[in-house]
Design a protein around this motif. Structure first.
Motif, mmCIF file in Angstrom:
data_model
loop_
_atom_site.group_PDB
_atom_site.id
_atom_site.type_symbol
_atom_site.label_atom_id
_atom_site.label_comp_id
_atom_site.label_asym_id
_atom_site.label_seq_id
_atom_site.Cartn_x
_atom_site.Cartn_y
_atom_site.Cartn_z
ATOM 1 N N LYS A 36 -15.670 -11.099 5.758
ATOM 2 C CA LYS A 36 -16.523 -10.500 4.714
ATOM 3 C C LYS A 36 -15.855 -9.300 4.034
ATOM 4 O O LYS A 36 -15.899 -9.161 2.810
ATOM 5 N N CYS A 37 -15.203 -8.445 4.848
ATOM 6 C CA CYS A 37 -14.636 -7.208 4.284
ATOM 7 C C CYS A 37 -13.507 -7.476 3.299
ATOM 8 O O CYS A 37 -13.121 -6.587 2.539
ATOM 9 N N TYR A 38 -12.956 -8.690 3.313
ATOM 10 C CA TYR A 38 -11.865 -8.997 2.373
ATOM 11 C C TYR A 38 -12.286 -9.975 1.277
ATOM 12 O O TYR A 38 -11.471 -10.364 0.448
ATOM 13 N N GLU A 39 -13.557 -10.363 1.268
ATOM 14 C CA GLU A 39 -13.992 -11.407 0.329
ATOM 15 C C GLU A 39 -13.758 -11.029 -1.130
ATOM 16 O O GLU A 39 -13.484 -11.870 -1.965
ATOM 17 N N MET A 40 -13.872 -9.720 -1.422
ATOM 18 C CA MET A 40 -13.793 -9.284 -2.816
ATOM 19 C C MET A 40 -12.384 -8.859 -3.229
ATOM 20 O O MET A 40 -12.177 -8.451 -4.368
ATOM 21 N N VAL A 41 -11.413 -8.916 -2.311
ATOM 22 C CA VAL A 41 -10.077 -8.418 -2.680
ATOM 23 C C VAL A 41 -9.364 -9.436 -3.577
ATOM 24 O O VAL A 41 -9.657 -10.635 -3.516
ATOM 25 N N PRO A 42 -8.452 -8.980 -4.448
ATOM 26 C CA PRO A 42 -7.709 -9.922 -5.291
ATOM 27 C C PRO A 42 -6.969 -10.941 -4.432
ATOM 28 O O PRO A 42 -6.509 -10.595 -3.337
ATOM 29 N N CYS A 43 -6.896 -12.172 -4.926
ATOM 30 C CA CYS A 43 -6.240 -13.218 -4.131
ATOM 31 C C CYS A 43 -5.233 -13.984 -4.988
ATOM 32 O O CYS A 43 -5.581 -14.463 -6.075
ATOM 33 N N TYR A 44 -3.998 -14.048 -4.544
ATOM 34 C CA TYR A 44 -3.007 -14.925 -5.174
ATOM 35 C C TYR A 44 -3.225 -16.322 -4.606
ATOM 36 O O TYR A 44 -3.058 -16.521 -3.398
ATOM 37 N N ASP A 45 -3.605 -17.236 -5.468
ATOM 38 C CA ASP A 45 -3.923 -18.576 -4.970
ATOM 39 C C ASP A 45 -2.685 -19.482 -5.043
ATOM 40 O O ASP A 45 -2.328 -19.971 -6.110
ATOM 41 N N TYR A 46 -2.040 -19.656 -3.926
ATOM 42 C CA TYR A 46 -0.889 -20.562 -3.835
ATOM 43 C C TYR A 46 -1.269 -21.782 -2.992
ATOM 44 O O TYR A 46 -0.500 -22.228 -2.141
ATOM 45 N N SER A 47 -2.458 -22.277 -3.208
ATOM 46 C CA SER A 47 -2.934 -23.433 -2.431
ATOM 47 C C SER A 47 -1.923 -24.570 -2.518
ATOM 48 O O SER A 47 -1.414 -24.878 -3.596
ATOM 49 N N GLY A 48 -1.673 -25.189 -1.382
ATOM 50 C CA GLY A 48 -0.758 -26.333 -1.348
ATOM 51 C C GLY A 48 0.705 -25.943 -1.247
ATOM 52 O O GLY A 48 1.583 -26.797 -1.099
ATOM 53 N N LYS A 49 1.004 -24.650 -1.345
ATOM 54 C CA LYS A 49 2.399 -24.180 -1.264
ATOM 55 C C LYS A 49 2.668 -23.580 0.121
ATOM 56 O O LYS A 49 1.751 -23.091 0.790
ATOM 57 N N LEU A 50 3.933 -23.582 0.512
ATOM 58 C CA LEU A 50 4.322 -22.954 1.786
ATOM 59 C C LEU A 50 4.363 -21.438 1.619
ATOM 60 O O LEU A 50 4.929 -20.936 0.644
ATOM 61 N N VAL A 51 3.764 -20.730 2.564
ATOM 62 C CA VAL A 51 3.829 -19.260 2.571
ATOM 63 C C VAL A 51 4.418 -18.831 3.919
ATOM 64 O O VAL A 51 3.842 -19.121 4.976
ATOM 65 N N ILE A 52 5.564 -18.166 3.872
ATOM 66 C CA ILE A 52 6.251 -17.772 5.121
ATOM 67 C C ILE A 52 6.687 -16.297 5.025
ATOM 68 O O ILE A 52 6.762 -15.752 3.920
ATOM 69 N N PRO A 53 6.969 -15.675 6.164
ATOM 70 C CA PRO A 53 7.522 -14.313 6.090
ATOM 71 C C PRO A 53 8.875 -14.353 5.377
ATOM 72 O O PRO A 53 9.584 -15.362 5.435
ATOM 73 N N GLY A 54 9.246 -13.256 4.719
ATOM 74 C CA GLY A 54 10.566 -13.180 4.101
ATOM 75 C C GLY A 54 11.650 -13.371 5.139
ATOM 76 O O GLY A 54 11.482 -13.019 6.300
ATOM 77 N N LEU A 55 12.776 -13.942 4.718
ATOM 78 C CA LEU A 55 13.874 -14.173 5.664
ATOM 79 C C LEU A 55 14.741 -12.918 5.773
ATOM 80 O O LEU A 55 14.797 -12.100 4.861
ATOM 81 N N VAL A 56 15.400 -12.789 6.906
ATOM 82 C CA VAL A 56 16.168 -11.581 7.207
ATOM 83 C C VAL A 56 17.629 -11.966 7.450
ATOM 84 O O VAL A 56 17.922 -12.804 8.306
ATOM 85 N N ASP A 57 18.525 -11.339 6.687
ATOM 86 C CA ASP A 57 19.963 -11.614 6.800
ATOM 87 C C ASP A 57 20.623 -10.356 7.364
ATOM 88 O O ASP A 57 20.736 -9.350 6.658
ATOM 89 N N ILE A 58 21.042 -10.389 8.620
ATOM 90 C CA ILE A 58 21.558 -9.140 9.200
ATOM 91 C C ILE A 58 23.087 -9.034 9.158
ATOM 92 O O ILE A 58 23.650 -8.139 9.766
ATOM 93 N N HIS A 59 23.728 -9.897 8.380
ATOM 94 C CA HIS A 59 25.173 -9.673 8.201
ATOM 95 C C HIS A 59 25.735 -10.382 6.971
ATOM 96 O O HIS A 59 25.755 -11.617 6.906
ATOM 97 N N MET A 60 26.198 -9.604 6.029
ATOM 98 C CA MET A 60 26.906 -10.185 4.876
ATOM 99 C C MET A 60 27.710 -9.123 4.148
ATOM 100 O O MET A 60 27.514 -7.930 4.335
ATOM 101 N N HIS A 61 28.623 -9.606 3.281
ATOM 102 C CA HIS A 61 29.520 -8.725 2.529
ATOM 103 C C HIS A 61 29.279 -8.941 1.035
ATOM 104 O O HIS A 61 29.739 -9.946 0.477
#
Ligand code: GUN
Ligand code: FE
Length: 424
Positions: free
Chosen positions: A43-68
């Motif tokens: 309920k407390c989040y019902e009114m917050v703005p929502c990006y609707d990406y229904s049907g799309k994959l949503v994952i945490p950002g990827l982390v690259d711990i070594h590059m040049h």
């Protein structure tokens, strides 16, 4: 207080054993932090703005711990040598060009643009020996909305004259200038970067160690990547028992000094034990290990021993920025190791590889790489609906397929530390 929700088909890791999936669900971001994943919005989040990406994959950002970053210009080229010849023939020649402001600006603009539109939200990056170009790279990354660490490279021996600190004093002066130049950046922070032991004299290591203590900076470098390199370090550092000790003796090997060591392909038991004790992060770069014929890092052993591990693209010994590619290659390399080297060490699976590329490497940044509550909100949205297939896939199968396909053109939105970097 800024609060919003993202709706979509959500996948993330809580631990290394299993990817958590939640179809048609919401992940909530509150003040830059994750406030949970919900099937039905409370309920407390019902009114917050929502990006609707229904049907799309949503994952945490990827982390690259070594590059040049400077090596991005020759990615996919010159892969026919082992490490030391590759450095001398291709790498040092290219990195020397970054003394020229026009060249470095042009090259870093392209690098930052490509990284921005990749699935990577956080990275640990090597620059070059040049403090100005490295500071400019950091400003460009900050402006692009990325988070991460970048290091001015230090090298003062066994390096060509055209890419070598003029003296230890000069290296210290340049390093201090660089730290000053980037002190106001918010999301891109400095990380001390001795290139690797063969190119860093004892005096330089001593000075860097003092700078590390004064400024409480983390450290990144290379460790036990190539057999010839390890033999060379033995000759250069007769007072050490193994390669890692050459960093440890200057207090730049974990403990109070957060440290990432790239590769660790041939670490012996003593080195592994010290990495474990000191919480040193292993940056596993499977594509690089293959391209430079370095070997296959024993990642299953490291997992069993409880080491901290993340993935690295190692541009340009790795050809692509994609950490999805690094995940797939980590699995593939571990299979070859299992078949050809040691059948007692099982290959990695998809759950483990996804963890390493998100929460595993993310731990270097704190609470990063997951959608668990309190984690910094890094998210990537992938529209895999236009990948043609007659077969219906389960949510986890869609993620698994995407990891192997690793095609950036399907990434449609990206959020870093709660801020939208691009997307509708
Ligand atoms: N060891 C020292 N420098 C480098 C580098 O630029 N790339 C790799 N893969 N290993 C290194
Ligand atoms: Fe590297």
């Amino acid at each position: 207080m800024e609060i919003y929700a993202i709706k979509g088909d959500i996948c993330y890791s809580k631990d290394i054993h299993k990817i958590v999936v939640s179809k048609d669900s919401y992940v909530v971001c509150k003040d830059g932090l994750c406030a949970g994943v919900y099937k039905i919005l409370p309920k407390c989040y019902e009114m917050v703005p929502c990006y609707d990406y229904s049907g799309k994959l949503v994952i945490p950002g990827l982390v690259d711990i070594h590059m040049h970053a400077p090596q991005y210009t020759f990615r996919g080229l010159g892969m026919d040598m082992e490490l030391i010849d590759w450095l001398n023939t291709h790498t040092f020649v290219e990195e020397a060009k970054y003394e020229d402001e026009e060249y470095s600006n042009k090259a870093y603009d392209i690098f930052v643009e490509d990284l921005k539109y990749s699935a990577t939200t956080r990275a640990c990056i090597f620059g070059t020996i040049h403090h100005k170009a490295t500071s400019e790279l950091m400003k460009k990354l900050e402006n692009a909305g990325m988070c991460g660490y970048v290091g001015k490279v230090n090298m003062d021996r066994n390096s060509p004259e055209y890419l070598c600190e003029k003296s230890v004093n000069q290296a210290v002066e340049d390093t201090k200038k660089w730290i000053e130049e980037v002190k106001d950046l918010k999301n891109i922070k400095p990380i001390l970067t001795p290139r690797f032991i063969p190119t860093c004299s004892d005096k330089l290591m001593e000075s860097l160690s003092e700078i590390q203590k004064e400024n409480k900076l983390p450290v990144q470098s290379h460790l036990s990547e190539n057999i010839g390199e390890i033999e060379w370090v033995k000759d250069l550092c007769p007072d050490t028992n193994f390669y890692g000790e050459a960093y440890y003796k200057y207090n730049m090997f974990g403990g109070d000094c957060p440290t990432i060591m790239a590769h660790c392909v041939h670490s012996n038991d003593d080195e592994i034990e010290l990495m474990k004790k000191q919480n040193v992060f292993v940056a596993h770069c499977p594509e690089s290990n293959t391209n430079l014929s370095s070997g296959i890092a024993p990642i299953r052993t490291y997992i069993e021993k409880g080491l901290k591990i993340g993935l690295g693209s190692d541009i340009a010994a790795g050809s692509t920025l994609s950490i999805f590619n690094a995940m797939a290659m980590a699995i593939q390399c571990s299979k070859l190791r299992w078949r050809l080297v040691d059948q007692s060490l099982l290959p990695l699976n998809i759950d483990e590889a996804f963890y390493l590329g998100t929460k595993g490497g993310g731990e270097f940044f704190g609470k990063v790489g997951s959608f668990e509550e309190g984690y910094e909100f890094d998210a990537v949205v992938i529209d895999d609906t236009s990948i043609k297939s007659a077969r219906e896939l389960e949510l986890k199968e869609r993620l698994e397929r995407y990891i192997y396909l690793a095609q950036d053109q399907y990434i449609i939105a990206k959020f870093v530390a709660g801020n939208k970097v691009f997307g509708k």
